[in-house]
Enzyme design. Structure first.
Site, mmCIF file in Angstrom:
data_model
loop_
_atom_site.group_PDB
_atom_site.id
_atom_site.type_symbol
_atom_site.label_atom_id
_atom_site.label_comp_id
_atom_site.label_asym_id
_atom_site.label_seq_id
_atom_site.Cartn_x
_atom_site.Cartn_y
_atom_site.Cartn_z
ATOM 1 N N ASN A 299 -10.116 -6.147 7.792
ATOM 2 C CA ASN A 299 -8.566 -6.518 7.432
ATOM 3 C C ASN A 299 -8.040 -7.333 8.741
ATOM 4 O O ASN A 299 -7.167 -8.342 8.403
ATOM 5 C CB ASN A 299 -7.724 -5.545 6.980
ATOM 6 C CG ASN A 299 -7.856 -4.946 5.835
ATOM 7 O OD1 ASN A 299 -7.400 -5.822 4.642
ATOM 8 N ND2 ASN A 299 -8.382 -3.966 5.350
ATOM 9 N N LEU B 237 -6.221 4.950 11.653
ATOM 10 C CA LEU B 237 -6.321 6.099 11.023
ATOM 11 C C LEU B 237 -5.652 7.147 11.716
ATOM 12 O O LEU B 237 -5.686 8.386 11.174
ATOM 13 C CB LEU B 237 -7.795 6.665 10.901
ATOM 14 C CG LEU B 237 -8.792 5.623 10.197
ATOM 15 C CD1 LEU B 237 -9.995 5.824 9.855
ATOM 16 C CD2 LEU B 237 -7.997 4.984 8.740
ATOM 17 N N ASN C 93 1.359 -0.651 6.565
ATOM 18 C CA ASN C 93 0.308 -0.338 6.595
ATOM 19 C C ASN C 93 -0.287 -0.807 5.170
ATOM 20 O O ASN C 93 0.203 -0.779 4.202
ATOM 21 C CB ASN C 93 0.491 1.401 6.669
ATOM 22 C CG ASN C 93 -0.798 2.215 6.266
ATOM 23 O OD1 ASN C 93 -1.788 1.648 7.165
ATOM 24 N ND2 ASN C 93 -0.974 2.987 5.419
ATOM 25 N N HIS D 197 -3.084 0.416 2.489
ATOM 26 C CA HIS D 197 -3.719 2.007 2.132
ATOM 27 C C HIS D 197 -4.779 1.222 0.747
ATOM 28 O O HIS D 197 -4.244 0.484 -0.172
ATOM 29 C CB HIS D 197 -2.818 2.845 1.560
ATOM 30 C CG HIS D 197 -3.311 4.125 1.186
ATOM 31 N ND1 HIS D 197 -3.898 4.909 1.746
ATOM 32 C CD2 HIS D 197 -3.560 4.674 -0.074
ATOM 33 C CE1 HIS D 197 -4.401 6.235 1.330
ATOM 34 N NE2 HIS D 197 -4.198 5.747 0.146
HETATM 35 C C1 GAR Z 1 -9.458 -0.272 4.639
HETATM 36 O O1 GAR Z 1 -10.003 -0.122 3.294
HETATM 37 C C2 GAR Z 1 -7.925 0.403 4.750
HETATM 38 O O2 GAR Z 1 -7.215 0.152 3.570
HETATM 39 C C3 GAR Z 1 -8.333 1.652 5.041
HETATM 40 O O3 GAR Z 1 -9.451 1.548 5.970
HETATM 41 C C4 GAR Z 1 -10.187 0.593 5.560
HETATM 42 C C5 GAR Z 1 -10.162 -0.160 7.029
HETATM 43 O O4 GAR Z 1 -11.278 -1.226 6.939
HETATM 44 N N1 GAR Z 1 -7.344 2.226 5.573
HETATM 45 C C6 GAR Z 1 -6.751 3.479 5.239
HETATM 46 O O5 GAR Z 1 -7.870 4.422 4.473
HETATM 47 C C7 GAR Z 1 -5.522 4.166 5.674
HETATM 48 N N2 GAR Z 1 -5.111 5.371 5.128
HETATM 49 P P1 GAR Z 1 -11.280 -2.249 7.877
HETATM 50 O O6 GAR Z 1 -11.378 -1.788 9.272
HETATM 51 O O7 GAR Z 1 -12.453 -3.162 7.563
HETATM 52 O O8 GAR Z 1 -10.192 -3.383 7.721
#
Ligand code: GAR
Length: 249
Positions: free
Chosen positions: A41, A112, A129, A131
């Site tokens: 992201n 996280l 944020n 999610h």
């Molecule tokens: C993503 O899917 C994000 O939505 C999730 O962690 C992943 C990170 O991926 N976030 C959560 O679950 C927060 N509650 P990335 O490091 O490849 O962006």
């Protein structure tokens, strides 16, 4: 004076170069991105902000994990990338970093840890944020990454998606700014569903951050509901069949 910068009229950054003042075409909001993992992201944000008309400048990346792949992505993009305490609970240290880098908007992109209340308060309505589900369903303490998708599959839900929301003092609780639904297919595993949702996150997050930056530049708070690639429309639910919702902007 050979070169310099002045926060001048209307808060726009005027530049003084070769004895002349210039007003750059686009004012940019200085954004800090907090990460814990791969940073796909973050990469989507960095790519979006490479465009000359982007309202956001990724000015700082902070990770609570020294081994997060996101740090390398930031350094490749020449963005300052720092490691904070592993629990992310040093509020004074975090605030000092955000202040020193002139941060106006904070984005949690796969971060996280819970953000300390003092930092949330300092960035009220200026912290987003993402999610990987349609909040308020499948959120809250312990609901992150793979666990979210496992819970969606276990519930038998036929719809999941991605949500961008303002951060408040509770996990996954602040006002929803943007959502994008994604179907759950028969035979999905946590991995296949996660991949489908992540692909949408990579479009939703940059769009939501840019829209929020436009509001910050206009002096107002991020607001509205952004559904399935449409523009910000307050309190509007998807009016089209959900398959339509999967068509990107
Ligand atoms: C993503 O899917 C994000 O939505 C999730 O962690 C992943 C990170 O991926 N976030 C959560 O679950 C927060 N509650 P990335 O490091 O490849 O962006």
């Amino acid at each position: 004076m050979v070169g310099g910068r002045l926060e001048g009229i209307l808060g726009a950054p005027w530049l003084f170069v070769h004895r002349r003042w210039y007003l750059p075409a686009v004012s940019r909001v200085r954004v800090a991105v907090l990460v814990s993992g791969h940073g796909s992201n973050l990469q989507a944000l960095l790519d979006a902000c490479a465009a000359s008309d982007c309202e956001a400048e990724i000015a700082l990346v902070l990770s609570n994990r020294g081994d997060a792949g996101a740090l390398e992505r930031a350094r490749t993009a020449r963005v300052p990338a720092l490691v904070i305490d592993r629990d992310g609970q040093d509020a004074a240290g975090l605030l000092a970093l955000l202040t020193r880098h002139g941060i106006q908007l904070v984005v949690l992109a796969g971060y996280l840890k819970k953000v300390p209340d003092a930092v949330v308060a300092a960035f009220r309505d200026r912290m987003l944020n993402i999610h990987p589900a349609l909040l308020p369903a499948f959120g809250g303490p312990g609901m992150y990454g793979r666990r979210v998708h496992e819970a969606v599959l276990a519930s038998g839900a036929r719809l999941s998606g991605a949500t961008v929301h303002l951060v408040d003092e509770q996990y996954d609780h602040g006002r929803i700014v943007a959502q994008w639904p994604v179907p759950v297919h028969p035979g999905d595993t946590a991995e296949t569903l996660a991949a489908r949702v992540l692909a949408v996150e990579h479009q939703l997050l940059p769009a939501a951050v840019r829209a929020c930056c436009r509001q910050v530049l206009a002096g107002s708070s991020p607001s509205g509901l952004y559904v399935a690639g449409e523009r910000f429309v307050p309190s509007v639910q998807p009016s089209q069949p959900l398959d339509h919702a999967l068509i990107p902007e």
